[in-house]
Design an enzyme around this catalytic site. Structure first.
Site, PDB file in Angstrom:
ATOM      1  N   GLY A 255      13.333   5.742  54.163  1.00  0.00           N
ATOM      2  CA  GLY A 255      11.943   5.568  54.387  1.00  0.00           C
ATOM      3  C   GLY A 255      11.249   5.511  55.784  1.00  0.00           C
ATOM      4  O   GLY A 255       9.826   5.586  55.920  1.00  0.00           O
ATOM      5  N   GLU A 289      19.670   4.252  53.260  1.00  0.00           N
ATOM      6  CA  GLU A 289      19.447   5.572  52.625  1.00  0.00           C
ATOM      7  C   GLU A 289      18.521   6.365  53.200  1.00  0.00           C
ATOM      8  O   GLU A 289      17.297   6.807  52.766  1.00  0.00           O
ATOM      9  CB  GLU A 289      18.749   5.309  51.076  1.00  0.00           C
ATOM     10  N   GLY A 291      16.831   9.538  55.137  1.00  0.00           N
ATOM     11  CA  GLY A 291      16.661  11.170  54.911  1.00  0.00           C
ATOM     12  C   GLY A 291      15.888  11.623  56.043  1.00  0.00           C
ATOM     13  O   GLY A 291      16.511  12.235  56.885  1.00  0.00           O
ATOM     14  N   ARG A 292      14.701  11.655  55.872  1.00  0.00           N
ATOM     15  CA  ARG A 292      13.725  12.328  56.878  1.00  0.00           C
ATOM     16  C   ARG A 292      14.106  11.980  58.367  1.00  0.00           C
ATOM     17  O   ARG A 292      14.126  12.884  59.196  1.00  0.00           O
ATOM     18  CB  ARG A 292      12.236  11.634  56.500  1.00  0.00           C
ATOM     19  N   ARG A 328       5.094  21.123  51.432  1.00  0.00           N
ATOM     20  CA  ARG A 328       4.445  19.817  51.898  1.00  0.00           C
ATOM     21  C   ARG A 328       3.042  19.761  52.171  1.00  0.00           C
ATOM     22  O   ARG A 328       2.264  19.038  51.768  1.00  0.00           O
ATOM     23  CB  ARG A 328       5.372  19.193  52.978  1.00  0.00           C
ATOM     24  N   TYR A 332       1.099  17.459  49.854  1.00  0.00           N
ATOM     25  CA  TYR A 332       0.433  16.419  50.383  1.00  0.00           C
ATOM     26  C   TYR A 332      -0.511  16.258  51.275  1.00  0.00           C
ATOM     27  O   TYR A 332      -1.072  15.599  52.150  1.00  0.00           O
ATOM     28  CB  TYR A 332       1.768  15.613  50.842  1.00  0.00           C
ATOM     29  N   CYS A 358      -0.037  33.466  45.378  1.00  0.00           N
ATOM     30  CA  CYS A 358      -1.368  33.509  44.831  1.00  0.00           C
ATOM     31  C   CYS A 358      -1.955  32.196  44.381  1.00  0.00           C
ATOM     32  O   CYS A 358      -1.913  32.203  43.119  1.00  0.00           O
ATOM     33  CB  CYS A 358      -1.394  34.589  43.633  1.00  0.00           C
ATOM     34  N   TYR A 387      12.736  17.768  53.521  1.00  0.00           N
ATOM     35  CA  TYR A 387      11.814  18.184  52.448  1.00  0.00           C
ATOM     36  C   TYR A 387      11.220  19.509  52.696  1.00  0.00           C
ATOM     37  O   TYR A 387      10.034  19.816  52.344  1.00  0.00           O
ATOM     38  CB  TYR A 387      10.725  16.917  52.070  1.00  0.00           C
TER      39      TYR A 387
END
Ligand code: LLP
Length: 430
Positions: A255, A289, A291-292, A328, A332, A358, A387
């Protein structure tokens, strides 16, 4: 399981900031010209810097050097086999959320004793796969799931190592779609439910409860929510100890956010400093954990300008990467910097940068000032290592882009651009 304290060797690591730089107004990834690369591979293409990936993992690991820990890279953020292999070779484990991610991880030889399995909806076949592989821990998110794991472990004559994922009911103050640690979210069990569930699990014959876990959300840009969540986890841990339940592992999830625009996330050193005090007695192994933070800044998406469409409003810059390649912004409203690959324009204009799909949500940037650009120019969508490809799809029957890994002055295609044949593989025209 031996927690990774020191990763082997000293390698090619550089920081994410150094990975993509201009030389004489041409954008490079390490020592590779992106203009040249686009000419050879075509666009759109994801380009990753091996040095930046290596640097971010080493930096993260180093920050926790005095805490017994295991880094379980969140495969969902970028699941390309070459990236998994790179992190595996540097000593990391993985956090998986599906049988498919387990398969990928085993393909590149990740040690099962460094694999943790998260997610609210594990199917029996996935539980069996994890048990037969003897992964380190299954993170359990409900009593119903615990019962299923007990039943499957019994059927397979195995003893499952599990952690409960508690939901600390903390607001991570991130985008609502990527926050997970509030009571209204589907994730984890409440701290009140935890104690009875641990006691219940103690009575099961094919389950061994070895840990506790939590994950409050993604792209979290302040330290406080992490500390509040850790405190809640350690409160539960203390109450468990009082009733004689001692755990070996504390998993505080992923996170940690990165800077996409004007955010100021905590540095890894600050994050580690904040968490360190909880582990002062070194009674448990800390699992993380991330990721980003490991791959987000190590990648960009290279795209070509197809048309500049002028109208009575601001111009549209139509590029050959769409929401199927990078979801993304559409999903978001996420901000990604957009850099020209050649810095040759002295003027700027304010535009919407959109793809060919489209859908009106097919945009990469709204109302953005960029150097004046024209058909045939190349743009780099920055900070798309996490992501990016992993959220891509074939919507509008668009083959997914190639992925390239750059190492110093060489590069390798680590995923071929999909072909039209790939698009219909497995389908029948009956
Ligand atoms: N652990 C668990 C249980 C998770 O659910 C996640 C991310 C992570 C670790 C890794 O989080 P990270 O360190 O990467 O923040 N698609 C969204 C992000 C969704 C994250 C889902 N879970 C985006 O593009 O921003």
């Amino acid at each position: 399981m031996s927690p990774n304290r020191f990763l082997p060797g000293g390698g090619d690591e550089i920081s994410g900031m150094e990975a993509f730089r201009y030389r004489h107004d041409q954008l490079f990834c390490e020592k590779i010209s992106l203009k040249q690369l686009a000419r050879e591979i075509g666009t759109p293409v994801y380009v990753y810097s091996r040095g930046a990936l290596e640097g971010s993992l080493r930096n993260f690991d180093h920050a926790f050097v005095d805490v017994p820990h295991l880094i379980c890279y969140a495969v969902k953020s970028n699941s390309n086999l070459s990236i998994l292999k790179l992190f595996r070779d540097l000593g990391a484990g993985v956090d998986i959320v599906s049988g498919g991610e387990l398969f990928r991880s085993l393909q590149v030889g990740v040690d099962p004793q460094k694999i943790v399995f998260s997610g609210v909806g594990k199917k029996n076949a996935e539980i069996d796969y994890a048990l037969n592989t003897d992964i380190l821990i299954i993170n359990v998110e409900s009593k119903a799931e615990l019962d299923a794991i007990e039943a499957r472990a019994k059927a397979l004559n195995h003893r499952a190592r599990v952690s409960f994922r508690v939901n600390p009911d903390i607001d991570p103050k991130t985008h609502p779609n990527i926050s997970t640690g509030l009571r209204e979210h589907k994730f984890g069990i409440s701290t009140q439910e935890a104690l009875p569930l641990y006691q219940y699990a103690r009575g099961l014959s094919h389950v061994e409860v070895v840990g506790i876990s939590c994950h409050i959300g993604s792209q979290v840009t302040s330290l406080e929510p992490f500390l509040q969540a850790a405190q809640k986890v350690f409160d539960v841990l203390g109450r468990l100890q009082e009733i004689g339940i001692h755990l070996q592992y504390v998993n505080l999830g992923g996170g940690v956010g990165i800077r996409y625009h004007d955010e100021s996330p905590p540095s890894i050193a600050e994050y580690a400093q904040g968490l360190r005090r909880f582990f002062a007695r070194k009674e448990q192994v800390l699992i993380l954990e991330p990721g980003r933070i490991l791959c987000g800044k190590a990648g960009l998406l290279l795209t070509e300008v197809l048309y500049v469409k002028r109208s009575d409003r601001r111009p549209f810059v139509i590029v050959d990467a769409g929401m199927n390649d990078l979801l993304r912004p559409g999903l978001y409203d996420a901000y990604h910097e957009i850099w020209p690959v050649e810095r040759n324009a002295s003027e700027t204009f304010i535009v919407d940068i959109v793809g060919p799909v489209c859908e009106s949500t097919d945009f990469l940037a709204h109302d953005r000032e960029i150097p004046v650009t024209q058909r045939g120019d190349l743009l780099a969508i920055m900070d798309t290592g996490a992501y990016g490809f992993s959220l891509s799809s074939n919507y509008n029957s668009r083959p997914r882009p190639a992925e390239v890994l750059v190492r110093n002055n060489t590069y390798q295609i680590i995923r071929e651009r999909e072909s039209y044949e790939d698009l219909v593989r497995g389908e029948k025209g009956i």
